[in-house]
Design a protein around this motif. Structure first.
Motif, PDB file in Angstrom:
ATOM      1  N   THR A 198      29.697  39.051  38.799  1.00 50.28           N
ATOM      2  CA  THR A 198      30.287  38.066  37.894  1.00 50.28           C
ATOM      3  C   THR A 198      31.320  37.217  38.624  1.00 50.28           C
ATOM      4  N   ARG A 199      32.120  37.866  39.472  1.00 53.66           N
ATOM      5  CA  ARG A 199      33.123  37.117  40.246  1.00 53.66           C
ATOM      6  C   ARG A 199      32.454  36.117  41.181  1.00 53.66           C
ATOM      7  N   HIS A 200      31.420  36.562  41.871  1.00 51.77           N
ATOM      8  CA  HIS A 200      30.735  35.664  42.803  1.00 51.77           C
ATOM      9  C   HIS A 200      30.064  34.520  42.059  1.00 51.77           C
ATOM     10  N   ALA A 201      29.525  34.799  40.885  1.00 48.90           N
ATOM     11  CA  ALA A 201      28.901  33.735  40.094  1.00 48.90           C
ATOM     12  C   ALA A 201      29.924  32.720  39.610  1.00 48.90           C
ATOM     13  N   SER A 202      31.199  33.168  39.507  1.00 46.44           N
ATOM     14  CA  SER A 202      32.277  32.280  39.063  1.00 46.44           C
ATOM     15  C   SER A 202      32.927  31.521  40.206  1.00 46.44           C
ATOM     16  N   GLY A 203      32.402  31.701  41.433  1.00 47.43           N
ATOM     17  CA  GLY A 203      32.909  30.941  42.565  1.00 47.43           C
ATOM     18  C   GLY A 203      33.808  31.694  43.515  1.00 47.43           C
ATOM     19  N   PHE A 204      33.924  33.028  43.367  1.00 48.82           N
ATOM     20  CA  PHE A 204      34.769  33.805  44.282  1.00 48.82           C
ATOM     21  C   PHE A 204      34.237  33.724  45.706  1.00 48.82           C
ATOM     22  N   ASN A 205      35.142  33.416  46.651  1.00 46.74           N
ATOM     23  CA  ASN A 205      34.788  33.334  48.064  1.00 46.74           C
ATOM     24  C   ASN A 205      35.570  34.401  48.823  1.00 46.74           C
ATOM     25  N   PRO A 206      34.926  35.461  49.304  1.00 42.19           N
ATOM     26  CA  PRO A 206      35.654  36.536  49.983  1.00 42.19           C
ATOM     27  C   PRO A 206      36.327  36.087  51.274  1.00 42.19           C
ATOM     28  N   ARG A 207      35.964  34.914  51.781  1.00 43.62           N
ATOM     29  CA  ARG A 207      36.587  34.410  53.010  1.00 43.62           C
ATOM     30  C   ARG A 207      37.836  33.582  52.732  1.00 43.62           C
ATOM     31  N   ASP A 208      38.127  33.339  51.465  1.00 49.21           N
ATOM     32  CA  ASP A 208      39.297  32.541  51.090  1.00 49.21           C
ATOM     33  C   ASP A 208      40.113  33.325  50.060  1.00 49.21           C
ATOM     34  N   LEU A 209      40.945  34.253  50.556  1.00 46.74           N
ATOM     35  CA  LEU A 209      41.708  35.113  49.660  1.00 46.74           C
ATOM     36  C   LEU A 209      42.821  34.354  48.949  1.00 46.74           C
ATOM     37  N   ARG A 210      43.319  33.297  49.570  1.00 46.41           N
ATOM     38  CA  ARG A 210      44.355  32.490  48.900  1.00 46.41           C
ATOM     39  C   ARG A 210      43.799  31.862  47.631  1.00 46.41           C
ATOM     40  N   ALA A 211      42.562  31.375  47.712  1.00 38.49           N
ATOM     41  CA  ALA A 211      41.946  30.775  46.534  1.00 38.49           C
ATOM     42  C   ALA A 211      41.698  31.813  45.443  1.00 38.49           C
ATOM     43  N   ALA A 212      41.542  33.077  45.852  1.00 36.11           N
ATOM     44  CA  ALA A 212      41.345  34.147  44.879  1.00 36.11           C
ATOM     45  C   ALA A 212      42.657  34.575  44.229  1.00 36.11           C
ATOM     46  N   GLY A 213      43.770  34.018  44.722  1.00 35.81           N
ATOM     47  CA  GLY A 213      45.066  34.326  44.124  1.00 35.81           C
ATOM     48  C   GLY A 213      45.826  35.457  44.769  1.00 35.81           C
ATOM     49  N   VAL A 214      45.354  35.953  45.921  1.00 33.22           N
ATOM     50  CA  VAL A 214      46.056  37.042  46.591  1.00 33.22           C
ATOM     51  C   VAL A 214      47.305  36.489  47.271  1.00 33.22           C
ATOM     52  N   ARG A 215      48.456  37.031  46.900  1.00 40.02           N
ATOM     53  CA  ARG A 215      49.736  36.568  47.430  1.00 40.02           C
ATOM     54  C   ARG A 215      50.538  37.754  47.957  1.00 40.02           C
ATOM     55  N   PRO A 216      51.453  37.516  48.892  1.00 40.87           N
ATOM     56  CA  PRO A 216      52.287  38.617  49.403  1.00 40.87           C
ATOM     57  C   PRO A 216      53.186  39.187  48.304  1.00 40.87           C
ATOM     58  N   VAL A 217      53.126  40.504  48.122  1.00 40.45           N
ATOM     59  CA  VAL A 217      53.994  41.160  47.138  1.00 40.45           C
ATOM     60  C   VAL A 217      54.918  42.176  47.809  1.00 40.45           C
ATOM     61  N   ALA A 218      54.755  42.391  49.100  1.00 38.82           N
ATOM     62  CA  ALA A 218      55.603  43.312  49.853  1.00 38.82           C
ATOM     63  C   ALA A 218      55.616  42.869  51.300  1.00 38.82           C
ATOM     64  N   GLY A 219      56.572  43.401  52.049  1.00 36.58           N
ATOM     65  CA  GLY A 219      56.686  43.005  53.442  1.00 36.58           C
ATOM     66  C   GLY A 219      57.285  44.102  54.292  1.00 36.58           C
ATOM     67  N   PRO A 220      57.578  43.819  55.561  1.00 33.69           N
ATOM     68  CA  PRO A 220      58.102  44.831  56.485  1.00 33.69           C
ATOM     69  C   PRO A 220      59.379  45.508  55.994  1.00 33.69           C
ATOM     70  N   ALA A 221      60.277  44.767  55.334  1.00 35.51           N
ATOM     71  CA  ALA A 221      61.509  45.383  54.839  1.00 35.51           C
ATOM     72  C   ALA A 221      61.220  46.442  53.788  1.00 35.51           C
ATOM     73  N   ASP A 222      60.235  46.171  52.924  1.00 36.05           N
ATOM     74  CA  ASP A 222      59.839  47.165  51.930  1.00 36.05           C
ATOM     75  C   ASP A 222      59.278  48.410  52.600  1.00 36.05           C
ATOM     76  N   LEU A 223      58.466  48.216  53.625  1.00 39.91           N
ATOM     77  CA  LEU A 223      57.888  49.354  54.325  1.00 39.91           C
ATOM     78  C   LEU A 223      58.962  50.202  54.987  1.00 39.91           C
ATOM     79  N   GLU A 224      59.942  49.557  55.598  1.00 39.04           N
ATOM     80  CA  GLU A 224      61.015  50.309  56.250  1.00 39.04           C
ATOM     81  C   GLU A 224      61.829  51.099  55.234  1.00 39.04           C
ATOM     82  N   ALA A 225      62.144  50.469  54.094  1.00 39.68           N
ATOM     83  CA  ALA A 225      62.885  51.179  53.048  1.00 39.68           C
ATOM     84  C   ALA A 225      62.066  52.332  52.495  1.00 39.68           C
ATOM     85  N   ALA A 226      60.776  52.109  52.317  1.00 39.47           N
ATOM     86  CA  ALA A 226      59.915  53.167  51.799  1.00 39.47           C
ATOM     87  C   ALA A 226      59.796  54.314  52.791  1.00 39.47           C
TER      88      ALA A 226
END
Length: 329
Positions: A198-226
């Motif tokens: 269904t996702r692919h039929a709706s235009g999902f492109n696995p090579r373009d994660l930005r277009a899929a809405g994937v955004r950074p939610v954590a970073g190196p500082a979070d990993l160090e604290a964790a």
């Protein structure tokens, strides 16, 4: 920028770090349907400074999973397609002669990144496979006698196909033991597969994660604290003894020719602490050990040929051991 703030805008305290790492599942789900256990395993490996071997048939989103994780974590990532003609220098880098200066300079290989995707690692000969050993264990690469440190954090996520053996080079036990976890990527359920189409039929492109809405939610500082919080997670003597008893039982199993080494016991304790912290506790319970026993230990044991012919698997042996070893109260 404040040094305690990462690129995702997080301040790196333990509470914020846990929330950020929990948000990874929702972010990765924008690109990958299901596979929550694999996502959790990759996060556990990052917390433990370990590496992951992903095993599954072609087409179950192993590569997409790693790429989505890197995008959601604001980490640098590189991919190496392992092939029979790949040379060690293609992974680690090499000295290149500069005609302008008449000197040799070091050209970094793809291993100099935060998250290295080693795709189909069992398709390259042992000589090239072993080029990753120093990087995985020592977090550095030595070229011409000069050690060169790798970026932090650093994680190798290697994939391999479990059903195709022609033209492959199985990883030796010494290198398998360098992987903190071996995660099996199953085929999706019927409903999950419908969701994928269904996702692919709706235009999902696995090579373009930005277009899929994937955004950074954590970073190196979070990993160090964790990681700092995980290091403070309490482990009782009873839990330590429980981990040891499980690992020693593998060495006595009649179905195995190779049991878990002390390195494996240390790995199980580390992954159990990380899982306990991720679930909101500052102490380890037996259920944490049970939850991580299979992915942490399945690649550290070796079946007897006769047991393998009878259909026995590493997971079934480990499950029997978990059922047999007394659980601390």
């Amino acid at each position: 920028m404040d040094p305690t703030t990462d690129n995702a805008g997080n301040t790196g305290n333990p509470g914020t770090a846990r929330a950020a790492l929990e948000a990874l599942r929702a972010e990765i789900a924008k690109a990958v349907v299901g596979q929550d256990p694999a996502v959790t395993g990759l996060v556990v490996a990052l917390l433990c400074r370990g590496h992951v071997l992903l095993e599954g048939v072609p087409g179950v989103a192993k590569t997409l999973l790693v790429r989505a994780l890197a995008s959601a974590l604001e980490l640098g990532t590189k991919r190496v397609q392992f092939t029979p003609d790949l040379m060690p220098s293609d992974v680690t880098g090499s000295l290149v002669y500069d005609t302008r200066t008449a000197e040799f300079s070091f050209q970094e290989g793809p291993v100099f990144t935060n998250l290295l995707l080693a795709d189909e690692i069992n398709r390259t000969p042992p000589k090239t496979q072993s080029s990753l050993l120093e990087a995985m264990e020592e977090r550095q690469v030595t070229v011409d006698g000069t050690p060169r440190p790798l970026p932090e954090p650093f994680l190798v996520a290697a994939t391999q196909n479990p059903v195709e053996y022609e033209g492959t080079y199985p990883l030796p036990e010494a290198q398998l033991d360098r992987f903190l976890l071996k995660l099996t990527i199953p085929l999706p359920s019927r409903q999950e597969e419908i969701d994928v189409l269904t996702r692919h039929a709706s235009g999902f492109n696995p090579r373009d994660l930005r277009a899929a809405g994937v955004r950074p939610v954590a970073g190196p500082a979070d990993l160090e604290a964790a990681r700092a919080a995980v290091a403070k997670t309490a482990v009782s003597p009873e839990i330590t003894a429980y981990v040891v008893d499980i690992c020693r039982a593998t060495r006595e199993s009649p179905s195995l020719t190779l049991g878990v080494s002390p390195r494996g016991a240390t790995a199980l304790l580390a992954t159990s602490r990380a899982w306990a912290w991720l679930t909101g506790r500052d102490y380890v319970i037996p259920d944490d050990v049970k939850a991580l026993a299979l992915p942490t230990l399945r690649h550290r044991v070796q079946l007897r040929p006769e047991a393998e012919m009878e259909g026995v698997t590493a997971d079934s042996v480990l499950n029997a051991i978990l059922a047999h070893v007394p659980v601390p109260r």
